[in-house]
Design an enzyme around this catalytic site. Structure first.
Site, PDB file in Angstrom:
ATOM      1  N   ASP A 102       0.857  -1.189   0.000  1.00 25.11           N
ATOM      2  CA  ASP A 102       0.000   0.000   0.000  1.00 25.11           C
ATOM      3  C   ASP A 102       0.898   1.247   0.000  1.00 25.11           C
ATOM      4  O   ASP A 102       1.353   1.677  -1.055  1.00 25.11           O
ATOM      5  CB  ASP A 102      -0.920  -0.084   1.228  1.00 25.11           C
ATOM      6  CG  ASP A 102      -1.999   0.977   1.253  1.00 25.11           C
ATOM      7  OD1 ASP A 102      -1.981   1.886   0.420  1.00 25.11           O
ATOM      8  OD2 ASP A 102      -2.873   0.912   2.146  1.00 25.11           O
ATOM      9  N   ASP A 158      -7.018  -8.911   6.639  1.00 22.51           N
ATOM     10  CA  ASP A 158      -7.947  -8.882   7.770  1.00 22.51           C
ATOM     11  C   ASP A 158      -8.552  -7.517   8.042  1.00 22.51           C
ATOM     12  O   ASP A 158      -8.022  -6.477   7.651  1.00 22.51           O
ATOM     13  CB  ASP A 158      -7.217  -9.308   9.050  1.00 22.51           C
ATOM     14  CG  ASP A 158      -6.237  -8.230   9.512  1.00 22.51           C
ATOM     15  OD1 ASP A 158      -5.361  -7.848   8.721  1.00 22.51           O
ATOM     16  OD2 ASP A 158      -6.379  -7.736  10.658  1.00 22.51           O
ATOM     17  N   ARG A 164      -9.522 -13.390   7.456  1.00 22.44           N
ATOM     18  CA  ARG A 164      -8.340 -13.926   6.748  1.00 22.44           C
ATOM     19  C   ARG A 164      -8.656 -15.239   6.059  1.00 22.44           C
ATOM     20  O   ARG A 164      -8.033 -15.588   5.063  1.00 22.44           O
ATOM     21  CB  ARG A 164      -7.196 -14.167   7.735  1.00 22.44           C
ATOM     22  CG  ARG A 164      -6.641 -12.905   8.387  1.00 22.44           C
ATOM     23  CD  ARG A 164      -5.353 -13.251   9.128  1.00 22.44           C
ATOM     24  NE  ARG A 164      -4.950 -12.251  10.093  1.00 22.44           N
ATOM     25  CZ  ARG A 164      -4.267 -11.152   9.811  1.00 22.44           C
ATOM     26  NH1 ARG A 164      -3.907 -10.896   8.570  1.00 22.44           N
ATOM     27  NH2 ARG A 164      -3.941 -10.290  10.764  1.00 22.44           N
TER      28      ARG A 164
HETATM   29  P1  XMP Z   1       2.124  -0.506   3.668  1.00 24.53           P
HETATM   30  O1  XMP Z   1       2.512  -0.723   2.241  1.00 24.53           O
HETATM   31  O2  XMP Z   1       1.198   0.656   3.816  1.00 24.53           O
HETATM   32  O3  XMP Z   1       1.298  -1.777   4.087  1.00 24.53           O
HETATM   33  O4  XMP Z   1       3.306  -0.405   4.588  1.00 24.53           O
HETATM   34  C1  XMP Z   1       1.245  -2.101   5.415  1.00 24.53           C
HETATM   35  C2  XMP Z   1       0.293  -3.201   5.675  1.00 24.53           C
HETATM   36  O5  XMP Z   1      -0.983  -2.631   5.694  1.00 24.53           O
HETATM   37  C3  XMP Z   1      -1.895  -3.619   5.429  1.00 24.53           C
HETATM   38  N1  XMP Z   1      -2.879  -3.137   4.453  1.00 24.53           N
HETATM   39  C4  XMP Z   1      -4.086  -3.679   4.332  1.00 24.53           C
HETATM   40  N2  XMP Z   1      -4.651  -4.705   4.993  1.00 24.53           N
HETATM   41  N3  XMP Z   1      -6.586  -4.468   3.695  1.00 24.53           N
HETATM   42  C5  XMP Z   1      -5.905  -5.088   4.668  1.00 24.53           C
HETATM   43  O6  XMP Z   1      -6.414  -6.026   5.263  1.00 24.53           O
HETATM   44  C6  XMP Z   1      -6.084  -3.426   2.977  1.00 24.53           C
HETATM   45  O7  XMP Z   1      -6.749  -2.890   2.098  1.00 24.53           O
HETATM   46  C7  XMP Z   1      -4.758  -3.001   3.329  1.00 24.53           C
HETATM   47  N4  XMP Z   1      -3.943  -2.032   2.849  1.00 24.53           N
HETATM   48  C8  XMP Z   1      -2.795  -2.147   3.595  1.00 24.53           C
HETATM   49  C9  XMP Z   1      -1.131  -4.814   4.897  1.00 24.53           C
HETATM   50  O8  XMP Z   1      -1.061  -5.796   5.885  1.00 24.53           O
HETATM   51  C10 XMP Z   1       0.238  -4.284   4.632  1.00 24.53           C
HETATM   52  O9  XMP Z   1       1.203  -5.295   4.817  1.00 24.53           O
END
Ligand code: XMP
Ligand code: MG
Length: 189
Positions: A102, A158, A164
């Site tokens: 993300d 999640d 999950r």
């Molecule tokens: P970033 O790239 O922002 O991602 O460091 C960190 C963690 O955020 C979680 N993530 C999500 N989890 N739905 C989720 O369940 C989403 O839409 C989402 N976007 C980010 C994800 O675990 C990632 O590793």
């Protein structure tokens, strides 16, 4: 659990096809190299088992658990190493298996850690790439799907540690979220 989902984005069959495609590509790209498949807990577990089964090449499996604490609407981006891998990565080829990239902060943290430890090469295979969310400059090498800027759950991902075990990826019904969360939906790991 199914009733909490508003819309399915990627079905079980879509995901199986993506895992096959990427597993086969990795087998080709890493022929004779014995890479380490580094699965990021907890979200990447389903993706990991499906990709590794589709990869007909010698490979080791390792796990890492990093948590990102996002404060408020704007993600704060403090990353903590909760569980470290148990193998020396010096001189090794690493393939990080992620559920979603993300902002890119979590991935950047892991790449820097592995670089410091002397990994020979580091690539990333992520089920989902949320390019619109990117804050740091980092690319995903193997992408299952480019996902729109929505909060998604299922197949490892999640909301409050639930969903999950859904076999597909989808969007939750707004009614499922608590009021405070709907303002700050970002960065569950
Ligand atoms: P970033 O790239 O922002 O991602 O460091 C960190 C963690 O955020 C979680 N993530 C999500 N989890 N739905 C989720 O369940 C989403 O839409 C989402 N976007 C980010 C994800 O675990 C990632 O590793
Ligand atoms: Mg994650």
């Amino acid at each position: 659990m199914n009733n909490d989902i508003e819309r399915v984005l990627y079905s079980e069959a879509d995901i199986a096809a993506a895992a096959q495609r990427i597993g086969a590509q990795l087998a080709q790209d890493y022929a004779g190299k014995t890479p380490i498949l580094l699965s990021v807990l907890k979200g990447a577990i389903l993706w990991t088992v499906d990709v590794m089964r589709a990869m007909d090449e010698y490979a080791e499996i390792e796990f890492i658990d990093v948590s990102s604490y996002h404060g408020g609407v704007e993600s704060a981006g403090t990353i903590t190493l909760r569980t470290d891998l148990t193998t020396d990565v010096k001189g090794r080829d690493i393939i990080i298996l992620e559920d979603i990239v993300d902002t890119g902060r979590t991935l950047k943290y892991m790449v820097e850690l592995l670089e410091q430890r002397g990994a020979a090469s580091i690539k990333v295979a992520s089920l989902l790439d949320k390019k619109e969310g990117r804050v740091v400059d980092i690319d995903v090498d193997y992408i299952g799907f480019d996902v729109p800027n929505e909060f998604v759950v299922g197949y490892g991902l999640d909301y409050k540690d639930l969903y999950r075990n859904l076999p597909y990826v989808g969007i939750l019904k707004p009614a499922v979220y608590t009021a405070e969360d709907s303002a700050t939906l970002n960065g569950q790991d």
